[in-house]
Scaffold this motif. Structure first.
Motif, mmCIF file in Angstrom:
data_model
loop_
_atom_site.group_PDB
_atom_site.id
_atom_site.type_symbol
_atom_site.label_atom_id
_atom_site.label_comp_id
_atom_site.label_asym_id
_atom_site.label_seq_id
_atom_site.Cartn_x
_atom_site.Cartn_y
_atom_site.Cartn_z
ATOM 1 N N THR A 26 4.798 6.319 3.528
ATOM 2 C CA THR A 26 3.587 6.254 4.349
ATOM 3 C C THR A 26 3.151 4.829 4.656
ATOM 4 O O THR A 26 2.315 4.622 5.513
ATOM 5 C CB THR A 26 2.411 6.984 3.667
ATOM 6 O OG1 THR A 26 2.198 6.407 2.383
ATOM 7 C CG2 THR A 26 2.734 8.450 3.504
ATOM 8 N N ARG A 27 3.717 3.861 3.935
ATOM 9 C CA ARG A 27 3.321 2.497 4.266
ATOM 10 C C ARG A 27 4.298 1.499 3.649
ATOM 11 O O ARG A 27 4.903 1.774 2.619
ATOM 12 C CB ARG A 27 1.914 2.197 3.721
ATOM 13 C CG ARG A 27 1.133 1.241 4.577
ATOM 14 C CD ARG A 27 -0.343 1.574 4.583
ATOM 15 N NE ARG A 27 -0.910 1.563 3.265
ATOM 16 C CZ ARG A 27 -1.389 0.469 2.673
ATOM 17 N NH1 ARG A 27 -1.377 -0.682 3.304
ATOM 18 N NH2 ARG A 27 -1.910 0.528 1.478
ATOM 19 N N SER B 270 -5.994 -0.027 9.717
ATOM 20 C CA SER B 270 -5.411 -0.407 10.995
ATOM 21 C C SER B 270 -3.898 -0.233 10.975
ATOM 22 O O SER B 270 -3.293 0.178 11.963
ATOM 23 C CB SER B 270 -5.864 -1.822 11.356
ATOM 24 O OG SER B 270 -4.819 -2.730 11.273
ATOM 25 N N ALA C 126 -2.368 2.083 9.221
ATOM 26 C CA ALA C 126 -2.164 3.520 9.324
ATOM 27 C C ALA C 126 -2.267 3.967 10.772
ATOM 28 O O ALA C 126 -1.506 4.822 11.236
ATOM 29 C CB ALA C 126 -3.186 4.265 8.466
ATOM 30 N N ASP C 127 -3.199 3.375 11.503
ATOM 31 C CA ASP C 127 -3.368 3.739 12.903
ATOM 32 C C ASP C 127 -2.159 3.328 13.727
ATOM 33 O O ASP C 127 -1.683 4.078 14.580
ATOM 34 C CB ASP C 127 -4.624 3.076 13.476
ATOM 35 C CG ASP C 127 -5.880 3.722 12.923
ATOM 36 O OD1 ASP C 127 -5.784 4.823 12.360
ATOM 37 O OD2 ASP C 127 -6.947 3.124 13.049
ATOM 38 N N TRP D 68 0.819 2.924 12.648
ATOM 39 C CA TRP D 68 1.875 3.837 12.231
ATOM 40 C C TRP D 68 1.793 5.126 13.025
ATOM 41 O O TRP D 68 2.751 5.585 13.618
ATOM 42 C CB TRP D 68 1.685 4.132 10.744
ATOM 43 C CG TRP D 68 2.939 4.145 9.968
ATOM 44 C CD1 TRP D 68 3.553 5.217 9.416
ATOM 45 C CD2 TRP D 68 3.745 3.013 9.636
ATOM 46 N NE1 TRP D 68 4.689 4.822 8.763
ATOM 47 C CE2 TRP D 68 4.826 3.486 8.887
ATOM 48 C CE3 TRP D 68 3.660 1.647 9.914
ATOM 49 C CZ2 TRP D 68 5.823 2.638 8.403
ATOM 50 C CZ3 TRP D 68 4.640 0.820 9.433
ATOM 51 C CH2 TRP D 68 5.704 1.312 8.690
ATOM 52 N N LEU D 69 0.600 5.730 13.015
ATOM 53 C CA LEU D 69 0.412 7.014 13.677
ATOM 54 C C LEU D 69 0.586 6.886 15.187
ATOM 55 O O LEU D 69 1.103 7.780 15.837
ATOM 56 C CB LEU D 69 -0.985 7.555 13.376
ATOM 57 C CG LEU D 69 -1.154 8.225 12.021
ATOM 58 C CD1 LEU D 69 -2.608 8.381 11.672
ATOM 59 C CD2 LEU D 69 -0.464 9.580 12.051
ATOM 60 N N THR D 70 0.169 5.766 15.718
ATOM 61 C CA THR D 70 0.190 5.624 17.165
ATOM 62 C C THR D 70 1.590 5.335 17.678
ATOM 63 O O THR D 70 1.999 5.846 18.711
ATOM 64 C CB THR D 70 -0.753 4.492 17.603
ATOM 65 O OG1 THR D 70 -2.025 4.707 17.006
ATOM 66 C CG2 THR D 70 -0.899 4.452 19.106
ATOM 67 N N HIS D 71 2.336 4.541 16.949
ATOM 68 C CA HIS D 71 3.621 4.092 17.486
ATOM 69 C C HIS D 71 4.841 4.632 16.773
ATOM 70 O O HIS D 71 5.905 4.781 17.362
ATOM 71 C CB HIS D 71 3.672 2.572 17.464
ATOM 72 C CG HIS D 71 2.739 1.941 18.427
ATOM 73 N ND1 HIS D 71 1.756 1.072 18.036
ATOM 74 C CD2 HIS D 71 2.596 2.081 19.753
ATOM 75 C CE1 HIS D 71 1.072 0.696 19.097
ATOM 76 N NE2 HIS D 71 1.554 1.287 20.145
ATOM 77 N N THR E 135 5.242 7.530 14.925
ATOM 78 C CA THR E 135 5.479 8.949 14.719
ATOM 79 C C THR E 135 5.487 9.721 16.030
ATOM 80 O O THR E 135 5.495 10.938 16.027
ATOM 81 C CB THR E 135 4.397 9.575 13.817
ATOM 82 O OG1 THR E 135 3.145 9.510 14.495
ATOM 83 C CG2 THR E 135 4.304 8.846 12.498
ATOM 84 N N MET E 136 5.475 9.028 17.150
ATOM 85 C CA MET E 136 5.514 9.740 18.424
ATOM 86 C C MET E 136 6.558 9.120 19.340
ATOM 87 O O MET E 136 7.050 8.034 19.090
ATOM 88 C CB MET E 136 4.151 9.744 19.089
ATOM 89 C CG MET E 136 3.643 8.403 19.549
ATOM 90 S SD MET E 136 2.073 8.547 20.407
ATOM 91 C CE MET E 136 2.470 9.696 21.717
#
Lengths: 231, 231
Positions: free
Chosen positions: B85-86, B147, B149-150, B152-155, B157-158
């Motif tokens: 996760t990080r 930030s 985590a964001d 990560w989620l934004t770039h 995992t999509m």
DNA sequence: CGGATCGTTGACAGGTATCAATGCTGGTGG
DNA sequence: CCACCAGCATTGATACCTGTCAACGATCCG
């Protein structure tokens, strides 16, 4: 997602002591003495569905405690689409990044009728200088951010779309006894799970056909046990 | 991933004042006076590749500042697989959740030879009671968690697998001038991006064939400009 | 009633997971 | 020293899933 006017309800520090959800919020541990340090007014504010609490890069002055409702934190992408990186519910803190003086990191938008307490950053900084009580609550809040982010990454961005939607529904249902919760639009579900609107719609429709999910309007309820079989 | 013995190098507070990366770490803002408050020893410790800094639910006593190397935070899943996760690098803080007394949230594992400062939680709590200097650094660290985590989620995992791997490589390369960085195993890349080991391998191999990436052993370098065309 | 917005569904192409087999490399023991 | 083994990387074949493009239905509101 059209901005809606904000109507302010009332202001005052006195009422914080009597707050019905005080055990959930930032000021949970403050004592009588600490409250004397609150020199700036805390306002209780209502946001309608779709209205904006703050935007990325806005000037920072407030931190928001969610009293009721649901708020999404949104990153807009260059191509015009967006990604929801976190949901905030009762007791959660929005704009916590304000505390070290940088700009807000995302847009915060109410997904349904939402009530918040708008706390001046100056209050927090004062209290932190004059009392150590707040420190515990703040680190606890930050930790929740981290642990939520981890859950998000661990469960909501991997596996099949069906898995992800099932996980999201269970998360949204939370521990509500009445088992009724707010079901986001298919577009928002897509932005939450990194899937397309169409896929989200297909799966929600399928769950409805299989009686795993019932909904009218935005209110839904799930069959938890059946849904967990999918995970 | 086999545990490796820890060999402790030296202990002492005095050296903190002379720390070569002090501008990056938690104690950046402390003054001479604050250092007097450090009553518990801070140890500098080396971890070999694959060794474990701490495990989820371990008793908490320390927070770790990364001096050099690379650490992954790992969630193990019921089915035996895992999700990263990080990633933590120089100046990052591991085990920050220790500060409010709960257990560690994940496993922290060194991905390469890693040097850390092991800071007793008591030190931090003392300093926070006796000086307000640390508060700024702590909130800054927490904010970085959010930030990251964001991002990560934004770039990460999509988008297509190719997009994600490209993003990850650019992230890993960071701003290193020599352009050489640690390339994780295909399994770890998969755990980072929520894709399978095979897909990760295929894409890395393809990038190599197209000269977007060169590597020998674990050390790799990228052609940033070409790689960015993929995004 | 018409228009706007959102949800649903279909057809199809492309991407990814899965299962399986084959290289490659470093370390170990004979 | 060399053979072997274990672990990792690579590649192939195939089925399934999901994104994409498109059409249609439902609902609300002016």
């Amino acid at each position: 997602m059209k901005p809606v006017e904000i109507n302010q309800a009332w202001s005052g520090v006195e009422k914080c002591k009597l707050c019905s959800i005080r055990h959930l919020v930032l000021f949970a541990d403050l004592n009588e003495d600490d409250f004397q340090h609150l020199h700036h007014p805390i306002k209780e504010v209502e946001f309608k569905t779709g209205s904006i609490l703050y935007k990325r890069n806005d000037t920072i002055n407030y931190v928001y405690t969610i009293r009721s409702g649901l708020v999404k934190l949104v990153h807009y992408l260059p191509n015009g689409s967006y990604r929801i990186t976190r949901l905030l519910r009762q007791g959660d803190l929005a704009g916590i990044e304000a505390l070290n003086g940088s700009a807000y990191l995302q847009h915060a938008i109410a997904m349904q009728e939402t009530s918040v307490c708008k706390i001046p950053v100056k209050n927090i900084q004062q209290l932190n200088n004059e009392s150590a009580q707040l420190y515990k609550q703040l680190t606890a809040r930050w930790q929740k951010v981290q642990s939520d982010a981890d859950i998000w990454l661990t469960h909501l961005t991997m596996g099949s779309s069906k898995h992800r939607v099932a996980h999201l529904l269970i998360y949204l249902a939370g521990d509500k006894t009445n088992n009724e919760f707010f079901l986001p639009s298919r577009e928002d579900i897509g932005a939450l799970l990194a899937i397309t609107t169409e896929t989200a719609s297909r799966i929600i429709a399928e769950f409805k056909r299989e009686d795993l999910l019932k909904s009218q309007k935005n209110l839904a309820s799930i069959d938890r046990s059946k849904l967990k079989l999918i995970l």
